[in-house]
Design a protein around this motif. Structure first.
Motif, PDB file in Angstrom:
ATOM      1  N   ALA A  20     -10.687  94.742  73.635  1.00 23.97           N
ATOM      2  CA  ALA A  20     -12.113  94.541  73.731  1.00 23.97           C
ATOM      3  C   ALA A  20     -11.972  94.241  75.271  1.00 23.97           C
ATOM      4  CB  ALA A  20     -12.809  93.164  72.925  1.00 23.97           C
ATOM      5  N   VAL A  21     -10.794  93.372  75.804  1.00 23.59           N
ATOM      6  CA  VAL A  21     -11.607  93.420  77.503  1.00 23.59           C
ATOM      7  C   VAL A  21     -11.239  94.235  78.180  1.00 23.59           C
ATOM      8  CG1 VAL A  21     -10.318  91.964  79.669  1.00 23.59           C
ATOM      9  CG2 VAL A  21     -10.676  91.245  77.339  1.00 23.59           C
ATOM     10  N   ALA A  22      -9.966  95.017  77.451  1.00 21.45           N
ATOM     11  CA  ALA A  22     -10.198  96.130  78.404  1.00 21.45           C
ATOM     12  C   ALA A  22     -10.570  97.758  78.358  1.00 21.45           C
ATOM     13  CB  ALA A  22      -8.192  97.311  78.054  1.00 21.45           C
ATOM     14  N   ILE A  23     -11.049  97.560  76.891  1.00 19.04           N
ATOM     15  CA  ILE A  23     -11.911  98.967  77.013  1.00 19.04           C
ATOM     16  C   ILE A  23     -13.595  97.963  77.532  1.00 19.04           C
ATOM     17  CG2 ILE A  23     -14.019  99.521  75.077  1.00 19.04           C
ATOM     18  CD1 ILE A  23     -11.002 100.156  73.183  1.00 19.04           C
ATOM     19  N   ALA A  24     -14.169  96.943  77.764  1.00 15.82           N
ATOM     20  CA  ALA A  24     -15.074  96.595  77.515  1.00 15.82           C
ATOM     21  C   ALA A  24     -15.288  96.625  79.479  1.00 15.82           C
ATOM     22  CB  ALA A  24     -15.832  95.735  77.704  1.00 15.82           C
ATOM     23  N   GLU A  25     -14.379  96.234  80.164  1.00 19.20           N
ATOM     24  CA  GLU A  25     -14.352  96.883  81.606  1.00 19.20           C
ATOM     25  C   GLU A  25     -14.958  98.367  81.779  1.00 19.20           C
ATOM     26  OE1 GLU A  25     -10.411  95.542  82.422  1.00 19.20           O
ATOM     27  OE2 GLU A  25     -10.821  93.890  82.927  1.00 19.20           O
ATOM     28  N   LEU A  26     -14.139  99.329  80.743  1.00 23.78           N
ATOM     29  CA  LEU A  26     -14.798 100.423  81.226  1.00 23.78           C
ATOM     30  C   LEU A  26     -16.336 100.690  81.075  1.00 23.78           C
ATOM     31  CD1 LEU A  26     -12.193 102.622  79.318  1.00 23.78           C
ATOM     32  CD2 LEU A  26     -12.546 103.005  81.480  1.00 23.78           C
TER      33      LEU A  26
END
Length: 209
Positions: A20-26
């Protein structure tokens, strides 16, 4: 507000915090969630071995994160590990009414009552009580129930709410997380393992709603 339906699709993946952290950055910079999801699949941010698994897990993460207010999405991307854990629990509660209700009626109850431990038998009792009026639970296969039970405990441990002996660990919400929870609905504080005084303080920050 959380969907009134009982979705039962959280059978794998746990809390999915790192994904989620990686995707939330996008999602913070993308024009919309669909664009972010397509890019996340292209980059395989969830690090799955097959395209089908990448698509499935990415979709699940995006659906959970999208349930949060924008400030929550930004905090998942940029906040501390504890902030992202707590917000992904909030996201799971918003996406899955079962988890929201289990957190309130079982996990937090064990904390405030002093009983302290959540057991598999507590899950089964809760399931049986809810299935008296929720068709999705009553009609679910035993294998689905077992997978959901296992993953519910995994999610709670990964959120930092249960230790390895399944003892409830009281949590502290940062002001930023508390603001996101309040924006999602004051009743959602009751799905966190926090004491009554904390609930009253957080829910009363901006007056009764």
């Amino acid at each position: 507000m959380a969907d009134r339906a009982y979705r039962l699709s959280f059978t794998t993946g746990g809390l999915l915090r790192a994904d989620a952290v990686a995707i939330a950055e996008l999602m913070v910079t993308a024009s919309d969630a669909s664009t972010a999801r397509a890019r996340a699949v292209e980059l395989n941010l969830v690090q799955q071995r097959t395209t089908a698994s990448t698509v499935r897990v990415t979709r699940e993460v995006v659906q959970r994160v999208s349930a949060l207010p924008q400030a929550g999405v930004e905090l998942v991307a940029q906040g501390s590990v504890n902030d992202s854990r707590q917000l992904m629990w909030l996201a799971a509660c918003l996406r899955y009414r079962f988890l929201r209700d289990f957190g309130r009626e079982v996990v937090r109850d064990r904390l405030v009552s002093g009983r302290g431990t959540v057991e598999y038998a507590d899950f089964d009792t809760f399931w049986n009580l809810q299935s008296s009026w929720v068709d999705a639970l009553r009609d679910a296969a035993d294998s689905t129930r077992a997978k959901l039970r296992q993953n519910t405990f995994r999610i709670l441990r990964e959120a930092g709410f249960l230790d390895e002996a399944d003892r409830v660990l009281p949590t502290n919400l940062s002001p930023a997380v508390a603001a996101v929870v309040a924006d999602s609905g004051d009743e959602l504080f009751l799905s966190f393992p926090i004491h009554d005084a904390q609930v009253a303080a957080f829910a009363g920050r901006d007056g009764a709603r």
